[in-house]
Scaffold this motif. Structure first.
Motif, PDB file in Angstrom:
ATOM      1  N   TYR A  23       7.314 -12.662   5.578  1.00 20.08           N
ATOM      2  CA  TYR A  23       7.259 -11.337   4.969  1.00 20.08           C
ATOM      3  C   TYR A  23       6.657 -10.389   6.120  1.00 20.08           C
ATOM      4  CZ  TYR A  23       2.202 -12.462   4.469  1.00 20.08           C
ATOM      5  OH  TYR A  23       1.024 -12.953   4.696  1.00 20.08           O
ATOM      6  N   THR A  24       6.809  -9.141   5.974  1.00 22.33           N
ATOM      7  CA  THR A  24       6.497  -8.186   6.867  1.00 22.33           C
ATOM      8  C   THR A  24       5.544  -7.187   6.413  1.00 22.33           C
ATOM      9  OG1 THR A  24       8.736  -8.331   7.714  1.00 22.33           O
ATOM     10  CG2 THR A  24       7.385  -6.409   8.604  1.00 22.33           C
ATOM     11  N   THR A  25       4.549  -6.921   6.926  1.00 22.33           N
ATOM     12  CA  THR A  25       3.605  -6.134   6.708  1.00 22.33           C
ATOM     13  C   THR A  25       3.541  -4.845   7.586  1.00 22.33           C
ATOM     14  OG1 THR A  25       1.716  -6.847   7.963  1.00 22.33           O
ATOM     15  CG2 THR A  25       2.128  -7.587   5.601  1.00 22.33           C
ATOM     16  N   HIS A  26       3.264  -3.359   7.080  1.00 21.80           N
ATOM     17  CA  HIS A  26       3.261  -2.236   8.049  1.00 21.80           C
ATOM     18  C   HIS A  26       1.665  -1.860   8.192  1.00 21.80           C
ATOM     19  CE1 HIS A  26       7.381  -1.852   7.808  1.00 21.80           C
ATOM     20  NE2 HIS A  26       7.451  -2.469   6.520  1.00 21.80           N
ATOM     21  N   LYS A  27       1.333  -1.643   9.262  1.00 18.44           N
ATOM     22  CA  LYS A  27      -0.078  -1.260   9.357  1.00 18.44           C
ATOM     23  C   LYS A  27      -0.174   0.106  10.178  1.00 18.44           C
ATOM     24  CE  LYS A  27      -4.478  -3.205  11.047  1.00 18.44           C
ATOM     25  NZ  LYS A  27      -4.955  -4.028  11.834  1.00 18.44           N
ATOM     26  N   LYS A  28      -0.855   0.942   9.734  1.00 19.81           N
ATOM     27  CA  LYS A  28      -1.007   2.184  10.596  1.00 19.81           C
ATOM     28  C   LYS A  28      -1.795   2.084  11.632  1.00 19.81           C
ATOM     29  CE  LYS A  28      -0.166   5.805   7.278  1.00 19.81           C
ATOM     30  NZ  LYS A  28      -0.504   7.136   6.467  1.00 19.81           N
ATOM     31  N   VAL A  29      -1.513   2.533  12.697  1.00 23.81           N
ATOM     32  CA  VAL A  29      -2.029   2.308  14.043  1.00 23.81           C
ATOM     33  C   VAL A  29      -2.941   3.583  14.367  1.00 23.81           C
ATOM     34  CG1 VAL A  29      -2.176   1.645  16.362  1.00 23.81           C
ATOM     35  CG2 VAL A  29      -0.838   0.618  14.885  1.00 23.81           C
ATOM     36  N   ILE A  30      -2.332   4.592  14.399  1.00 23.41           N
ATOM     37  CA  ILE A  30      -2.729   6.254  14.394  1.00 23.41           C
ATOM     38  C   ILE A  30      -2.316   7.033  13.297  1.00 23.41           C
ATOM     39  CG2 ILE A  30      -2.663   8.004  16.189  1.00 23.41           C
ATOM     40  CD1 ILE A  30      -1.932   5.926  18.439  1.00 23.41           C
ATOM     41  N   ASP A  31      -3.218   7.813  12.803  1.00 27.08           N
ATOM     42  CA  ASP A  31      -2.910   8.903  11.981  1.00 27.08           C
ATOM     43  C   ASP A  31      -3.614   9.988  12.274  1.00 27.08           C
ATOM     44  OD1 ASP A  31      -1.962  10.263   9.707  1.00 27.08           O
ATOM     45  OD2 ASP A  31      -3.060   8.979   8.291  1.00 27.08           O
TER      46      ASP A  31
END
Length: 70
Positions: A23-31
């Protein structure tokens, strides 16, 4: 019982073919306001081949012994 046996056999064969679940997860690195960056990480959960074999044997047993009870 026959339906459960067939389902177990199908799940066992799928477990042997694929060998695991990914499975794939999305993680915010810069906001920072309008600037955003995401990082995609792929994770995998390995399934041992023994699990597939046990599911196939269990499904076969349900088919054989479920038919004899009637």
């Amino acid at each position: 019982m026959k339906i459960a046996g067939v389902l177990l056999i199908i799940v066992g064969v799928i477990a042997l073919i694929y060998g695991g679940i990914s499975y794939t997860t999305h993680k915010k690195v810069i906001d920072m306001g309008p600037i955003q960056a995401e990082k995609k990480e792929t994770h995998s959960i390995p399934l041992p081949p023994v699990l597939g074999v046990v599911a196939i044997v269990g499904g076969g047993a349900l088919l054989v012994f479920g038919a004899k009870e009637r």
